[in-house]
Design a protein around this motif. Structure first.
Motif, mmCIF file in Angstrom:
data_model
loop_
_atom_site.group_PDB
_atom_site.id
_atom_site.type_symbol
_atom_site.label_atom_id
_atom_site.label_comp_id
_atom_site.label_asym_id
_atom_site.label_seq_id
_atom_site.Cartn_x
_atom_site.Cartn_y
_atom_site.Cartn_z
ATOM 1 N N THR A 192 0.829 -1.199 0.000
ATOM 2 C CA THR A 192 0.000 0.000 0.000
ATOM 3 C C THR A 192 0.866 1.254 0.000
ATOM 4 O O THR A 192 1.625 1.487 0.940
ATOM 5 N N THR A 193 0.734 2.088 -1.039
ATOM 6 C CA THR A 193 1.517 3.309 -1.110
ATOM 7 C C THR A 193 1.157 4.260 0.016
ATOM 8 O O THR A 193 2.002 5.015 0.508
ATOM 9 N N ALA A 194 -0.098 4.236 0.450
ATOM 10 C CA ALA A 194 -0.507 5.097 1.561
ATOM 11 C C ALA A 194 0.299 4.771 2.818
ATOM 12 O O ALA A 194 0.698 5.682 3.566
ATOM 13 N N GLU A 217 3.725 6.236 2.367
ATOM 14 C CA GLU A 217 3.674 7.688 2.553
ATOM 15 C C GLU A 217 3.648 8.042 4.033
ATOM 16 O O GLU A 217 4.405 8.919 4.497
ATOM 17 N N GLN A 263 5.509 0.341 -7.901
ATOM 18 C CA GLN A 263 4.640 1.268 -8.609
ATOM 19 C C GLN A 263 5.289 2.648 -8.712
ATOM 20 O O GLN A 263 6.092 3.049 -7.863
ATOM 21 N N LYS A 264 4.890 3.369 -9.740
ATOM 22 C CA LYS A 264 5.396 4.731 -9.930
ATOM 23 C C LYS A 264 5.106 5.597 -8.717
ATOM 24 O O LYS A 264 5.903 6.452 -8.330
ATOM 25 N N SER A 265 3.959 5.360 -8.073
ATOM 26 C CA SER A 265 3.573 6.160 -6.918
ATOM 27 C C SER A 265 4.556 6.007 -5.760
ATOM 28 O O SER A 265 4.746 6.941 -4.968
ATOM 29 N N ALA A 266 5.203 4.839 -5.653
ATOM 30 C CA ALA A 266 6.184 4.640 -4.581
ATOM 31 C C ALA A 266 7.410 5.510 -4.809
ATOM 32 O O ALA A 266 7.926 6.151 -3.880
ATOM 33 N N GLN A 284 7.518 8.302 -6.513
ATOM 34 C CA GLN A 284 7.088 9.683 -6.285
ATOM 35 C C GLN A 284 6.980 9.993 -4.800
ATOM 36 O O GLN A 284 7.276 11.116 -4.379
ATOM 37 N N CYS A 285 6.585 9.005 -4.028
ATOM 38 C CA CYS A 285 6.450 9.173 -2.585
ATOM 39 C C CYS A 285 7.805 9.459 -1.934
ATOM 40 O O CYS A 285 7.930 10.332 -1.073
ATOM 41 N N LYS A 325 8.954 13.033 -3.009
ATOM 42 C CA LYS A 325 8.161 14.089 -2.385
ATOM 43 C C LYS A 325 8.495 14.266 -0.914
ATOM 44 O O LYS A 325 8.530 15.395 -0.404
ATOM 45 N N ASN A 326 8.775 13.167 -0.215
ATOM 46 C CA ASN A 326 8.900 13.233 1.232
ATOM 47 C C ASN A 326 10.322 13.113 1.771
ATOM 48 O O ASN A 326 10.582 13.537 2.906
#
Length: 386
Positions: A128-130, A133, A159-162, A164-165, A168-169
């Motif tokens: 879970t990317t959430a 994050e 995933q790409k979202s990981a 980016q996470c 970003k952070n």
């Protein structure tokens, strides 16, 4: 139990929950690649006090913490099963006359935040990317300019979202070459990035069932009511009123809460192996029943802390995956434990995807199984312990 060979020695590792004729290993190629890199880079390095601060995040069955058992480390996870596996596998690998590796490990639940600064952070990318994050936002204040941050995962799950996470952070990143379908992510702290507050828990309103549900980052179906649970709730008029009920694999607790509204005199037990799930269930219960003290909230591997013949009713929306591994074994283990814990005449109610062969499995185990309702996607089953 299998033997895992790493640059830090040969380890005996078992997956949890234990099951006969296990075909899956307690590690993956990402674990192996990460440990190979650490050995090549002579990590963990000692600091001025000769005790490097090491944080391991999402160590599924203890492969990383067992390999690094000679170091003092913090093991941060949302899974009580992962924590238990790390402890048991640490004990399994303790040498003769050696204190168990778990004595050098601090167990940190996902509902707790780290303390101090860490020199080395090792992260297995969660499903879970959430969750990632939330972890990265809470980790950020515990990094310094020389912190080494390495994440690992199987390529098919990255995933790409990981990516980016992380950017970003925490800061910029590079990746390793792929090896055995695994890859490492090397992250550099950007101290100029603003520190932000975690957006979790989040909440949504379900007017159909007249509830507002709060959900921590790793709760299944965090943004909307799970379709299986929604269908199950439509059958609740047939569920009997009892004294002792359990919401097994409770998630945010919606089944147990709606049952409590229907049977106000029942004592409800909410069980999940996720610390965040149980915290969400407790928050939601207290929001609906402020001051009510007839419910228990337990982070546990199913019924491993529950007495036999002690329950009248079990409501279960079982998971069909453990991390990225999809299968029936978790649900079937819950069904077997349910039979042990139900009192004579007690009932187990299950909602599941129609394509899963649970009806036949339940009938074989209990000697009976009634299909209460079906739609194109789900089925609700009822069994009685006789």
């Amino acid at each position: 139990m299998d033997l895992f060979s790493s640059p830090f020695g040969e380890l005996k590792l078992a997956r949890w929950p234990l099951r006969k004729n296990e075909t899956l290993q307690a590690w993956d190629a990402a674990d192996a690649l990460l440990l190979e890199h650490l050995a090549e880079q002579n990590l963990p390095k000692t600091n001025a006090e000769n005790t490097p601060k090491l944080l391991i995040v999402n160590d599924t069955f203890g492969a990383l913490s067992c390999a690094l058992r000679d170091h003092h480390l913090v093991n941060w996870s949302d899974s009580c099963i992962s924590h238990f596996a790390a402890q048991e596998n640490s004990t399994l690998n303790a040498g003769e006359g050696e204190s168990t590796a778990s004595a050098k490990q601090v167990k940190l639940t996902s509902m707790e935040s780290p303390e101090g600064l860490f020199d080395l952070v090792l992260i297995k990318i969660p499903k879970t990317t959430a969750l990632l994050e939330d972890q990265l936002i809470r980790l950020r204040p515990h990094l310094h300019k020389d912190s080494v941050i390495i994440a690992a995962g199987m390529i098919k799950h990255l995933q790409k979202s990981a990516f980016q996470c992380f950017e970003k952070n925490i800061g910029s990143l590079t990746t390793s070459l792929a090896k055995k379908k695994a890859r490492l992510i090397f992250v550099t702290l950007d101290e100029a990035l603003p520190q932000v507050e975690s957006p979790y828990p989040t909440s949504y309103e379900e007017s159909e069932i007249s509830l507002t549900l709060s959900n921590h980052a790793n709760v299944f179906s965090r943004d909307h009511l799970d379709l299986g649970a929604r269908f199950f709730l439509k059958q609740f008029a047939e569920v009997p009123a009892v004294e002792r009920a359990v919401d097994l694999a409770c998630g945010n607790g919606v089944l147990g809460i709606k049952y409590q509204q229907q049977a106000p005199g029942a004592k409800i037990q909410f069980i999940d192996e996720s610390y965040m799930a149980v915290a969400s269930a407790q928050d939601n219960y207290q929001a609906v029943f402020p001051g009510k003290e007839t419910a228990n909230f337990d982070v546990a591997d199913g019924f491993n802390q529950t007495d036999s013949d002690s329950v009248d009713l079990i409501l279960c929306n079982p998971p069909f995956h453990q991390q990225h591994v999809i299968g029936e074994q978790i649900a079937l283990g819950m069904f077997r434990d349910s039979k042990r814990c139900l009192a004579q005449g007690g009932e187990l109610w299950v909602v599941a995807n129609r394509h899963l062969p649970y009806a036949a499995k339940l009938k074989l185990l209990f000697g009976n199984c009634r299909t209460v309702a079906t739609n194109k996607s789900f089925a609700v089953y009822r069994v009685v312990k006789r």
